[in-house]
Write an enzyme that holds these catalytic residues in place. Sequence first.
Site, mmCIF file in Angstrom:
data_model
loop_
_atom_site.group_PDB
_atom_site.id
_atom_site.type_symbol
_atom_site.label_atom_id
_atom_site.label_comp_id
_atom_site.label_asym_id
_atom_site.label_seq_id
_atom_site.Cartn_x
_atom_site.Cartn_y
_atom_site.Cartn_z
ATOM 1 N N ASP A 1 0.812 -1.216 0.000
ATOM 2 C CA ASP A 1 0.000 0.000 0.000
ATOM 3 C C ASP A 1 0.845 1.266 0.000
ATOM 4 O O ASP A 1 0.393 2.331 0.425
ATOM 5 C CB ASP A 1 -0.964 0.009 1.196
ATOM 6 C CG ASP A 1 -2.126 0.981 1.003
ATOM 7 O OD1 ASP A 1 -2.535 1.176 -0.161
ATOM 8 O OD2 ASP A 1 -2.609 1.547 1.996
ATOM 9 N N ASP B 1 -3.916 -4.064 -5.262
ATOM 10 C CA ASP B 1 -3.251 -2.769 -5.500
ATOM 11 C C ASP B 1 -1.819 -2.887 -6.029
ATOM 12 O O ASP B 1 -1.269 -1.900 -6.513
ATOM 13 C CB ASP B 1 -3.209 -1.879 -4.244
ATOM 14 C CG ASP B 1 -4.563 -1.622 -3.640
ATOM 15 O OD1 ASP B 1 -5.570 -1.739 -4.368
ATOM 16 O OD2 ASP B 1 -4.639 -1.312 -2.434
ATOM 17 N N ASP C 1 -11.494 0.610 6.022
ATOM 18 C CA ASP C 1 -10.445 0.850 5.030
ATOM 19 C C ASP C 1 -9.205 1.478 5.653
ATOM 20 O O ASP C 1 -8.143 1.480 5.040
ATOM 21 C CB ASP C 1 -10.955 1.784 3.929
ATOM 22 C CG ASP C 1 -12.028 1.147 3.078
ATOM 23 O OD1 ASP C 1 -11.863 -0.018 2.690
ATOM 24 O OD2 ASP C 1 -13.051 1.804 2.818
#
Length: 308
Positions: free
Chosen positions: A84, A122, A281
């Site tokens: 991330d 991601d 999240d």
Amino acid sequence: MFESSMRRGGLWVNPDSPAARQAHEREHEGKNGDAALIRRIAQQPVAEWFGPAPPRERARSITESAARTGSTPVLVAYHIPYRDCGRYSAGGARNRGAYRWWIEQFTLGIGDRRAIVVLEPDAVAQLVDGCVPRRLRKARLEMLRDAVALFAALPHVKVYLDAGNPSWIKNPARLVRPLREAGIEQADGFALNVSNFQPTRRTKAYGHRLSTALDKAHFIIDTSRNGNGPLRARGAARHGIRARDRWCNPPGRALGEPPSTHTGDPLVDAYLWIKRPGESDGTCNGGPPAGHWWTKYALDLARNAPHR
């Protein structure tokens, strides 16, 4: 056919998920309305995410539990180094060797049992959007390619390499080269809309464009929270939410289509709840740390969803 490869039991439902425990707790407290709403999540097959903990025993336990019911679990591998890009879900393995060991342990835990694996949400799109430093890009692609190969070698596993969502990398052509370099040819396809809110119709159209550029690769779509689509700019301004945080715990969202391998589209293998509805999240827009259960948000997602 994807559907024919699934056993009669379909997708695995965790009887001890956070949602299941929360529904039981609310019912015990006499909050039957809340319990009924949360059961709309608890009764669906939802993905199990794997992070820093050694994955072998947990993967074995889940796949054995699923095998006993003739069903197939959805597992998410989420431990790539520089995960991330250091944001809300920062973390990941220390280096390439540690990541290789972690993936090997994951595959040993699955063994010859069935599973659907979503590989590194991601990770590819972050290479395209530029948040991964140049010095780390080649190694990331090599790690993904190795991971795809290890999962693909398992006899009853389908592995999907994450490819972001249509609101992120707007031109899917930009994803083609990195997906190829990450081993998409050895995978069963790619995953779209993981942890995001893009409508299924838009995501499907985007997936078809990307699939065409990838020799008709199949794909799966995360429909866990896309029932009301994404939070628009006007709505974000009304709630005092910065544009860059519109994806993170946005208010007013809803559960989407229930998980199913019957999509009516020959290229879309499944609609899945990959993001676990009710889990945050990140520490944004009032949420707890990423991955933590958030009852209020779970209730809103269920309350806002149409009854099916």
